[in-house]
Scaffold this active site. Structure first.
Site, short mmCIF file in Angstrom:
data_model
loop_
_atom_site.label_atom_id
_atom_site.label_comp_id
_atom_site.label_asym_id
_atom_site.label_seq_id
_atom_site.Cartn_x
_atom_site.Cartn_y
_atom_site.Cartn_z
N GLU A 482 50.01 19.83 30.55
CA GLU A 482 51.44 19.71 30.26
C GLU A 482 51.75 18.39 29.54
O GLU A 482 52.56 18.36 28.61
CB GLU A 482 52.26 19.83 31.55
N LYS A 486 53.52 18.18 25.84
CA LYS A 486 54.75 17.44 25.57
C LYS A 486 54.57 16.53 24.37
O LYS A 486 55.44 16.43 23.50
CB LYS A 486 55.16 16.61 26.79
N GLU A 489 54.27 18.54 21.11
CA GLU A 489 55.53 19.19 20.73
C GLU A 489 56.46 18.27 19.97
O GLU A 489 57.06 18.67 18.97
CB GLU A 489 56.25 19.70 21.97
N HIS A 505 31.16 17.20 29.38
CA HIS A 505 30.65 18.43 28.77
C HIS A 505 31.17 18.63 27.35
O HIS A 505 31.23 19.76 26.86
CB HIS A 505 31.01 19.63 29.65
#
Length: 609
Positions: A482, A486, A489, A505
């Site tokens: 998230e 943000k 965006e 990895h």
């Protein structure tokens, strides 16, 4: 996607349309346009690429006539580039009928080819232009009949506003799959994609349902099914806070909505926890039914999907039931294994997210029970679910979700509590401790907001980095996703969220002095593992921004910058972590000069697949 407004009445339509449309610009702002009928029933259409202010500037240079019927539109492009020509309204070849459209016409190429054979000339690249052309091809003096015939030929989703110079006192609306409301006034009536558009003019609304058509005049509204049968209508009175649609002194809606979160969560807890007892009005599923559930499937998109991922950890811990979390857009394309022993939790701020609605319909067709977590009362998702848990977060205008996200997180915690109690997997003492910790959250939010200047300085000091990584473990792995979303965006900086254990990895190859790494490391049972990751990043010259528990001296020694949050139990830490992640993204975007409330290429509600 896209915003629609329509008006019919005795007042001058143009200022009403423009004022209303500006309240829907969060739904799309690639272009906008208006179509209206003057006193001589001439159809006048004006369109402009870019934001609504460009359309206003265009209209200011003209002395336009008084109009009493009109439609307008703000666009999020699907078919065709943002341009004056592709903006709505679209008209037929003879400039007799004008249409605004939200949705996607799936068979537009087939319809377009057939109409061209009949002599229709097309001006735009859009799928929407076939609609007025199709209506005109059926028109024989009866506009309503022509609209019905056209709708029968269309495949896809749509919310429509239609006017015609031959019927100057009529406004027609129709919907399938895209939201549309009717506003009832005194001697005037409205259509709109969302309530905020018309709240200054009326609070009496009808939520148009799929497969319904409305015929509006200044004398009233008639609603029928597409086959012409009249349907009973319910007029709702909305208790909408007009202040939510204003910045109230804040430079951006996003910052205002960040600051609203303590009050939003406090109000949620006041409604849902009475005398420390859980009250889930609207849930409507019995304890016996919940005991028989064998798994939970969460379906959501974007930020709501991240809330669902966090919910997996919380529900599995409290209710001891397997939880799957799926993006709505993929759910129905893989023949999902759900049945009457599956509880589906659908999360959507608007309740109109096309992919989530389609996934819900697929789940219900297979026998699953559906609970909606939604912010908008009367939305399609709320109507189609077996039960609905409203977050009551108020209107969120900033495109990047803030208060809607944390309200969803809070509701997921309350749902997990309900499932744990119903299934007898959560001892009463632990349930009461969980409730006690939840009740602390609003005060802790206000505490974090006091650190605003410190977070702003950290954001501005790191705004030059061209790439960010966000790392988290366990319940804060989705918080990392998230946080990255943000930042992407609203600042357009490439950012990725990873489970910190996965760094070795592959993602560790990205670490150097030109990258910033946000490490979510509050005190928890995975703290030592997270601290090891921070040391690995520092060894490779990565710039570390740590979100840590207050008083953590060890983190401060190894991070370039530290944002502190109050201590809280592991499962609830994502609620606190969300706030500094939002503020970090906000201040970085502001420093870079980005349009925070209306980031490019995005719209608030995704109502098309």
């Amino acid at each position: 996607m896209c915003g629609i407004v329509g008006y019919v009445g005795s007042k001058d339509a143009l200022p009403i349309l423009l004022e209303s449309l500006k309240k829907l610009e969060y739904r799309g702002y690639d272009s906008s346009g208006v179509g209206f009928l003057d006193h001589e029933s001439n159809l006048i259409v004006r369109k402009a690429k870019g934001k609504i202010r460009n359309l206003e500037d265009l209209l200011k240079v003209e002395s336009l006539p008084y109009a009493h019927t009109g439609i307008c539109h703000t666009r999020w492009a699907t078919h065709g580039l943002p341009s004056d020509i592709n903006a709505h309204p679209h008209t037929d070849s003879k400039h007799t009928i004008a249409v605004v459209h939200n949705g996607i016409i799936e068979n537009y190429q087939e319809l377009k080819a057939a109409l061209r054979k009949k002599g229709c000339k097309f001006a735009s690249e859009t799928d929407s232009e076939v609609i007025p052309q199709l209506i005109a091809s059926f028109y024989k003096g009866d506009l309503i009949a022509a609209v019905r015939q056209a709708i029968a030929k269309i495949k896809g989703t749509f919310a429509l506003g239609i006017i015609s110079r031959n019927h100057p006192d009529t406004l027609i609306a129709a919907r399938v799959g895209s939201p549309l409301i009717i506003g009832i006034g005194q001697g005037e009536n409205f259509i709109a994609s969302d309530v905020p558009a018309i709240i200054d003019f009326t609070r009496r609304v009808i939520y148009l349902k799929d497969g319904q058509m409305a015929v509006l005049s200044n004398k009233g509204v008639q609603i029928s099914s597409f086959d012409g049968k009249k349907v009973p209508t319910k007029i709702d009175t909305v208790s909408f806070n007009v202040v939510a649609a204003r910045k109230e002194g804040y430079p951006h809606f996003m910052l205002k909505e960040i600051h609203e979160q303590p009050d939003v969560l406090a109000q949620m807890l006041k409604l849902r926890l009475k005398n420390k007892k859980l009250v889930l009005e609207g849930f409507d599923l019995s304890d016996a039914l919940l005991k028989g559930m064998r798994k939970v499937v969460v379906i959501a998109c974007g930020t709501a999907y991240h809330a669902g991922l966090i919910g997996k950890y919380i529900i599995e811990t409290l209710a001891r039931i397997p939880v799957e979390v799926e993006t709505s857009s993929e759910f129905r394309y893989r023949d999902p294994i759900v049945d009457r022993h599956t509880l589906v939790v659908a999360i959507s701020q608007s309740g109109e997210t096309a992919d989530t609605l389609a996934a819900v319909r697929e789940a219900r067709a297979k026998g699953a029970r559906v609970i909606a977590i939604c912010n908008v009362v009367g939305s399609s998702l709320a109507r189609e679910a077996d039960g609905v848990l409203y977050t009551y977060a108020g209107q969120e205008i900033g495109v990047a979700s803030t208060k809607a996200y944390t309200a969803q997180l809070m509701m997921i915690n309350l749902l997990a509590l309900k499932l744990g109690q119903s299934r007898k997997t959560l001892p009463p003492a632990k349930a009461q401790e969980f409730i006690r910790q939840l009740l602390r959250i609003p005060a802790l939010y206000r505490d974090i907001l006091k650190d605003l200047n410190h977070i702003q300085k950290i954001a501005e000091a790191n705004s030059h980095f061209g790439c960010f990584l966000f790392l988290g473990r366990h319940v804060n792995y989705p918080s990392a996703l998230e946080g990255a979303l943000k930042l992407k965006e609203i600042s357009y900086i490439p950012a990725e969220g990873y489970a910190a254990g996965e760094m070795k990895h592959g993602p560790i190859a990205l670490i150097d002095e030109y990258r910033a790494v946000v490490c979510i490391a509050p005190q928890s049972h995975v703290y030592e593992k997270m601290f090891s990751n921070i040391q690995e990043i520092r060894a490779r010259k990565g710039n570390v921004i740590a979100i840590a528990s207050r008083g953590d001296k060890q983190i401060k020694l190894h991070a370039d910058h530290t944002i502190e949050i109050p201590a809280i139990m592991d499962l609830l830490s994502p609620l606190l972590v969300a706030l500094p992640l939002q503020m970090l993204a906000y201040f970085i975007a502001v420093k870079r000069g980005c349009d925070v409330d209306q980031p490019r290429n995005l719209a608030k509600s995704v109502t098309v697949e």
